[in-house]
Enzyme design. Structure first.
Site, short mmCIF file in Angstrom:
data_model
loop_
_atom_site.label_atom_id
_atom_site.label_comp_id
_atom_site.label_asym_id
_atom_site.label_seq_id
_atom_site.Cartn_x
_atom_site.Cartn_y
_atom_site.Cartn_z
N SER A 1 62.64 32.78 58.44
CA SER A 1 64.10 32.94 58.31
C SER A 1 64.88 32.06 59.29
CB SER A 1 64.49 34.38 58.56
OG SER A 1 64.33 35.11 57.39
N LYS B 1 67.13 29.38 57.96
CA LYS B 1 68.33 29.69 57.17
C LYS B 1 69.62 29.03 57.69
CE LYS B 1 66.28 33.70 55.02
NZ LYS B 1 65.80 35.05 55.17
N TYR C 1 62.79 26.82 48.77
CA TYR C 1 62.96 27.88 49.78
C TYR C 1 61.62 28.25 50.42
CZ TYR C 1 63.59 32.53 51.70
OH TYR C 1 63.57 33.61 52.55
N TYR D 1 69.08 40.16 61.05
CA TYR D 1 68.80 41.16 60.01
C TYR D 1 69.71 42.37 60.19
CZ TYR D 1 64.45 38.45 60.14
OH TYR D 1 63.53 37.45 60.16
N VAL E 1 60.34 36.20 60.60
CA VAL E 1 59.19 37.12 60.61
C VAL E 1 57.94 36.52 61.25
CG1 VAL E 1 59.65 38.73 58.72
CG2 VAL E 1 58.65 36.51 58.22
N1 GLN Z 1 59.94 33.62 53.98
C1 GLN Z 1 60.32 34.94 54.35
C2 GLN Z 1 60.81 35.70 53.11
O1 GLN Z 1 61.31 35.07 52.22
C3 GLN Z 1 61.40 34.86 55.36
C4 GLN Z 1 61.82 36.19 55.83
C5 GLN Z 1 62.08 36.31 57.28
O2 GLN Z 1 61.68 35.51 58.14
N2 GLN Z 1 62.71 37.41 57.59
O3 GLN Z 1 60.68 36.88 53.02
#
Ligand code: GLN
Length: 407
Positions: A149, A152, A277, A329, A347
């Protein structure tokens, strides 16, 4: 100030600091300010100084050494006026926090992307880079991990630069969702709540270089990361990519849900968008690289080491605003309240924090708390904010018990 005046003043200030001005003295000064032989910013002068380690540096030699260098930068360094003047003190604080938390094993590895649970959970790194390019790192700062994430904000920034704010926000909102990062939910207009959750980042991908080939679009993202970090070591973890793609039911569901709501731009291809993505999430960096990326954000989109403008200040302002309100989050509100800085976690166990106009910090520690943030990463940030007056609203309290990072 003229060039000569800058040289004279720099020389005079160094002469006041020592009885014998040698190459070694100047090198120590540069090291203490947060630069080493690997820093592109100081590598030339450090090398030239190697030839004068023990000899007296006269004014003429000094001028010769600094010829072709960024005199204004060195003047500030010698006068201890870089953005974090007491960089050595800052490094000590980080070292202390690092040792306090070295044995902390709170949290769990994520399981929903099978490949992510294969990492060594005890890895721990803290890295920092200031807007003047001062750098510090400790622990496993060379360990590679996927952006997940944390990509992003970069995807959002790329979408903004290419399409402008009005177009981008016709397709993605800018409110915190108050939900998990991959919750199957859209806002009242049928759009993703913001670009910092999965649906929003998938939407950013749909707006990035649509006319290029899949390879070209991916390269466009890694080029931006290389420019932001001054690193050619941006790699890709194919195992994580495959692992994520195989288990991406939720992200496919989000994609179809958005298509059903006609949220995508007209010419977007859902499968190519999702693939981009997944690939973007599997790009690998290390903490050292990510701290420089965060420092480029802190420096309004210009890389503090190369001075290359990667993103416009306006783009960064928008990006930081959403990182502040939505970057952590479903912990984002609590984070804004107690830490008060724009940040983004992933994550894979990384968090990067931006202290605007001052520095970027990256923490890597793979065990996650219940909301998916690095448990130890959050703890590091709490301790930093306890010590330094970097919370967005610390200035209101004039916190006499906190140290000012900028002197
Ligand atoms: N690639 C992970 C997903 O799409 C990214 C999520 C994350 O880092 N929170 O769920």
């Amino acid at each position: 100030m003229s060039l000569n005046a800058q040289l004279e003043s720099s020389y005079a200030v160094l002469m006041q600091q020592t009885d014998k001005l040698t190459g070694a003295f100047i090198q120590q000064k540069i090291y203490k300010a947060g630069f080493d032989q690997r820093s592109d910013k100081t590598i030339n002068l450090l090398e030239k100084l190697d030839l004068h380690i023990k000899s007296d540096i006269t004014y003429d030699v000094f001028c010769e050494l600094l010829k072709d260098e960024d005199i204004a930068f060195y003047q500030r360094l010698f006068e201890e006026r870089l953005v974090v003047p007491d960089f050595a003190g800052f490094c000590e604080s980080i070292q202390e926090i690092y040792s306090q938390l070295q044995l902390d094993q709170k949290g769990k590895l994520p399981t929903y992307i099978p490949e992510l649970k294969k990492v060594d959970p005890d890895q721990f790194a803290i890295a920092a880079c200031t807007v003047d390019g001062q750098q510090f790192h400790i622990g496993d700062y060379k360990s590679r991990f996927c952006m997940q994430s944390m990509i992003k904000p970069v995807l959002y920034a790329l979408a903004l630069e290419e399409n402008g704010i009005h177009y981008v926000h016709k397709h993605v909102g800018r409110e915190p969702s108050g939900r998990n990062f991959n919750e199957l939910t859209l806002n009242d207009e049928g759009l993703p709540h913001n670009p910092m959750i999965n649906a929003g980042a998938i939407m950013s991908c749909a707006m990035i270089k649509k006319r290029l080939s899949p390879a070209g679009r991916f390269k466009h993202i890694t080029n931006a990361l290389s420019d932001l970090s001054n690193s050619h070591k941006i790699t890709f973890n194919n195992a994580v990519y495959n692992s994520e793609k195989e288990t991406a039911d939720r992200n496919y569901a989000l994609g179809y849900f958005m298509r059903e709501h006609k949220a995508f731009p007209k010419d977007a291809d859902l499968h190519r968008t999702l693939n981009l993505y997944f690939q973007a999430c599997s790009i690998e960096v290390n903490s050292e690289i990510l701290a420089i990326i965060a420092a480029s954000f802190a420096n309004a989109g210009t890389n503090p080491i190369t001075q290359k403008e990667v993103f416009k200040p306006e783009t960064i302002k928008n990006c930081l605003s959403l990182m502040y309100s939505c970057g952590m989050y479903d912990y984002s509100g609590e984070w804004a309240f107690s830490i008060g800085l724009p940040a983004k976690s992933g994550v894979s166990g990384g968090i990067y924090v931006v202290i605007p106009d001052v520095m970027g910090i990256c923490i890597y520690s793979p065990r996650l708390d219940k909301l998916g943030n690095s448990a130890r990463g959050i703890e590091v940030c709490k301790r930093l904010v306890e010590r330094y007056n970097v919370h967005n609203y610390d200035s209101i309290l004039r916190c006499p018990n906190k140290i000012s990072l900028t002197g």
